[in-house]
Design a protein around this motif. Structure first.
Motif, PDB file in Angstrom:
ATOM      1  N   HIS A  10      24.245  38.961  27.080  1.00 30.79           N
ATOM      2  CA  HIS A  10      22.724  38.329  28.062  1.00 30.79           C
ATOM      3  C   HIS A  10      23.318  37.404  28.827  1.00 30.79           C
ATOM      4  N   PHE A  11      22.701  37.055  29.551  1.00 35.08           N
ATOM      5  CA  PHE A  11      22.944  35.765  31.085  1.00 35.08           C
ATOM      6  C   PHE A  11      21.902  35.019  31.213  1.00 35.08           C
ATOM      7  N   TRP A  12      21.736  34.132  31.707  1.00 37.55           N
ATOM      8  CA  TRP A  12      20.854  33.695  32.954  1.00 37.55           C
ATOM      9  C   TRP A  12      20.618  32.781  34.031  1.00 37.55           C
ATOM     10  N   HIS A  13      20.779  33.561  34.842  1.00 37.20           N
ATOM     11  CA  HIS A  13      20.899  32.723  36.060  1.00 37.20           C
ATOM     12  C   HIS A  13      22.735  33.242  36.671  1.00 37.20           C
ATOM     13  N   GLY A  14      22.796  34.055  35.354  1.00 40.33           N
ATOM     14  CA  GLY A  14      24.329  34.144  36.159  1.00 40.33           C
ATOM     15  C   GLY A  14      25.219  33.537  35.199  1.00 40.33           C
ATOM     16  N   LEU A  15      24.553  32.773  34.376  1.00 41.05           N
ATOM     17  CA  LEU A  15      25.304  31.841  32.841  1.00 41.05           C
ATOM     18  C   LEU A  15      25.719  33.054  31.429  1.00 41.05           C
ATOM     19  N   GLU A  16      26.252  33.117  31.062  1.00 41.55           N
ATOM     20  CA  GLU A  16      26.762  33.851  29.812  1.00 41.55           C
ATOM     21  C   GLU A  16      26.038  33.477  28.862  1.00 41.55           C
ATOM     22  N   LYS A  36      29.283  21.512  26.367  1.00 45.85           N
ATOM     23  CA  LYS A  36      30.420  20.728  27.019  1.00 45.85           C
ATOM     24  C   LYS A  36      29.917  21.099  28.626  1.00 45.85           C
ATOM     25  N   ASN A  37      29.780  21.954  28.757  1.00 47.16           N
ATOM     26  CA  ASN A  37      29.643  22.369  30.613  1.00 47.16           C
ATOM     27  C   ASN A  37      27.797  21.868  30.317  1.00 47.16           C
ATOM     28  N   VAL A  38      28.077  20.853  31.776  1.00 46.96           N
ATOM     29  CA  VAL A  38      26.488  20.810  31.877  1.00 46.96           C
ATOM     30  C   VAL A  38      25.876  21.745  32.587  1.00 46.96           C
ATOM     31  N   GLU A  39      26.328  22.635  33.426  1.00 47.26           N
ATOM     32  CA  GLU A  39      25.438  24.067  34.012  1.00 47.26           C
ATOM     33  C   GLU A  39      25.259  24.570  32.878  1.00 47.26           C
ATOM     34  N   ARG A  41      24.655  24.070  29.326  1.00 42.60           N
ATOM     35  CA  ARG A  41      23.547  23.034  29.012  1.00 42.60           C
ATOM     36  C   ARG A  41      22.334  22.935  30.033  1.00 42.60           C
ATOM     37  N   ARG A  42      22.172  22.870  30.786  1.00 43.81           N
ATOM     38  CA  ARG A  42      20.448  23.227  32.001  1.00 43.81           C
ATOM     39  C   ARG A  42      20.169  24.771  32.203  1.00 43.81           C
ATOM     40  N   ALA A  43      21.188  25.662  31.489  1.00 43.72           N
ATOM     41  CA  ALA A  43      20.288  26.914  31.489  1.00 43.72           C
ATOM     42  C   ALA A  43      20.113  26.944  29.785  1.00 43.72           C
ATOM     43  N   TRP A  44      20.706  26.276  28.154  1.00 47.51           N
ATOM     44  CA  TRP A  44      20.071  25.974  27.411  1.00 47.51           C
ATOM     45  C   TRP A  44      18.621  25.685  27.743  1.00 47.51           C
ATOM     46  N   LEU A  45      18.713  24.350  28.440  1.00 44.87           N
ATOM     47  CA  LEU A  45      17.222  23.343  28.713  1.00 44.87           C
ATOM     48  C   LEU A  45      16.209  24.490  29.243  1.00 44.87           C
ATOM     49  N   GLU A  46      16.673  25.025  29.929  1.00 43.80           N
ATOM     50  CA  GLU A  46      15.259  26.117  31.270  1.00 43.80           C
ATOM     51  C   GLU A  46      14.953  27.207  29.729  1.00 43.80           C
ATOM     52  N   ILE A  47      15.797  27.336  29.086  1.00 39.86           N
ATOM     53  CA  ILE A  47      15.002  28.696  28.372  1.00 39.86           C
ATOM     54  C   ILE A  47      14.470  27.802  27.392  1.00 39.86           C
ATOM     55  N   MET A  91      17.027  14.938  33.865  1.00 39.20           N
ATOM     56  CA  MET A  91      16.458  14.373  35.609  1.00 39.20           C
ATOM     57  C   MET A  91      16.781  15.438  35.848  1.00 39.20           C
ATOM     58  N   GLN A  92      15.920  15.789  37.085  1.00 37.69           N
ATOM     59  CA  GLN A  92      16.088  17.041  38.772  1.00 37.69           C
ATOM     60  C   GLN A  92      16.709  16.247  39.743  1.00 37.69           C
ATOM     61  N   CYS A  93      17.480  17.658  39.411  1.00 40.27           N
ATOM     62  CA  CYS A  93      18.322  17.227  40.822  1.00 40.27           C
ATOM     63  C   CYS A  93      17.345  18.196  41.833  1.00 40.27           C
ATOM     64  N   PRO A  94      17.756  17.620  43.519  1.00 42.34           N
ATOM     65  CA  PRO A  94      16.680  17.622  45.321  1.00 42.34           C
ATOM     66  C   PRO A  94      16.958  19.175  44.890  1.00 42.34           C
ATOM     67  N   THR A  95      17.808  20.158  44.377  1.00 35.90           N
ATOM     68  CA  THR A  95      16.975  21.999  43.899  1.00 35.90           C
ATOM     69  C   THR A  95      16.157  21.725  43.374  1.00 35.90           C
ATOM     70  N   GLY A  96      15.239  20.857  42.591  1.00 35.82           N
ATOM     71  CA  GLY A  96      14.789  21.733  41.505  1.00 35.82           C
ATOM     72  C   GLY A  96      15.191  21.898  39.804  1.00 35.82           C
ATOM     73  N   ARG A  97      16.393  21.869  39.827  1.00 33.34           N
ATOM     74  CA  ARG A  97      16.705  22.263  38.298  1.00 33.34           C
ATOM     75  C   ARG A  97      16.731  21.076  37.450  1.00 33.34           C
ATOM     76  N   VAL A  98      16.565  20.920  36.265  1.00 36.01           N
ATOM     77  CA  VAL A  98      16.659  19.853  35.428  1.00 36.01           C
ATOM     78  C   VAL A  98      17.156  20.505  34.521  1.00 36.01           C
ATOM     79  N   TYR A  99      18.527  18.722  33.983  1.00 33.09           N
ATOM     80  CA  TYR A  99      19.725  18.615  33.812  1.00 33.09           C
ATOM     81  C   TYR A  99      19.455  17.677  32.423  1.00 33.09           C
TER      82      TYR A  99
END
Length: 131
Positions: A10-16, A36-39, A41-47, A91-99
């Motif tokens: 299962h993947f979310w925008h390329g992250l398993e 541990k990986n912030v990217e 964690r961002r995917a989990w936050l989005e989901i 936080m929202q980064c300039p790309t619009g993603r939320v971390y």
């Protein structure tokens, strides 16, 4: 994705990510804390969306917009998942993603958290623009 051998991934925008995160939109605080990986964690936050706060037992301490980007300082409630409060800067980064990134429990506001991320005092941290 189901491979011909019957293996599922299962993947979310390329992250398993785990199956139950996609299929059930559920997670435990322990699972989130182990990321541990912030990217990732961002995917989990989005989901999970706002369920993320409830799962972690977090409340919003402060919300603000700096340089056109949204920030929120979050803190676990007393009866939460860890021995001491967990404080996160969402936080929202300039790309619009939320971390969401952990900051020390002593942090009291967003400006202090942002300064801490750069190894500065709140007085030193005065960005004109963020990219």
């Amino acid at each position: 994705i189901i491979f011909t051998e019957g293996i599922k991934a299962h993947f979310w925008h390329g992250l398993e990510v785990p199956e139950k995160l996609i299929e059930e939109r559920s997670a435990t605080a322990k699972e989130i804390l182990e990321i541990k990986n912030v990217e990732k964690r961002r995917a989990w936050l989005e989901i999970l969306g706002e369920k993320y706060l409830a799962i972690m037992g977090m409340e919003v301490v402060e919300e603000a917009i700096y340089n056109k980007l949204k920030y929120a300082l979050l803190k676990t409630k007393r009866d939460s998942v860890a021995e001491e409060p967990i404080v996160m800067l969402r936080m929202q980064c300039p790309t619009g993603r939320v971390y969401a990134e952990c900051v020390p429990p002593s942090i009291k506001n967003i400006l202090e958290a942002r300064a801490w991320q750069w190894g500065m005092s709140p007085e030193e941290y005065q960005p004109y623009i963020e990219t």
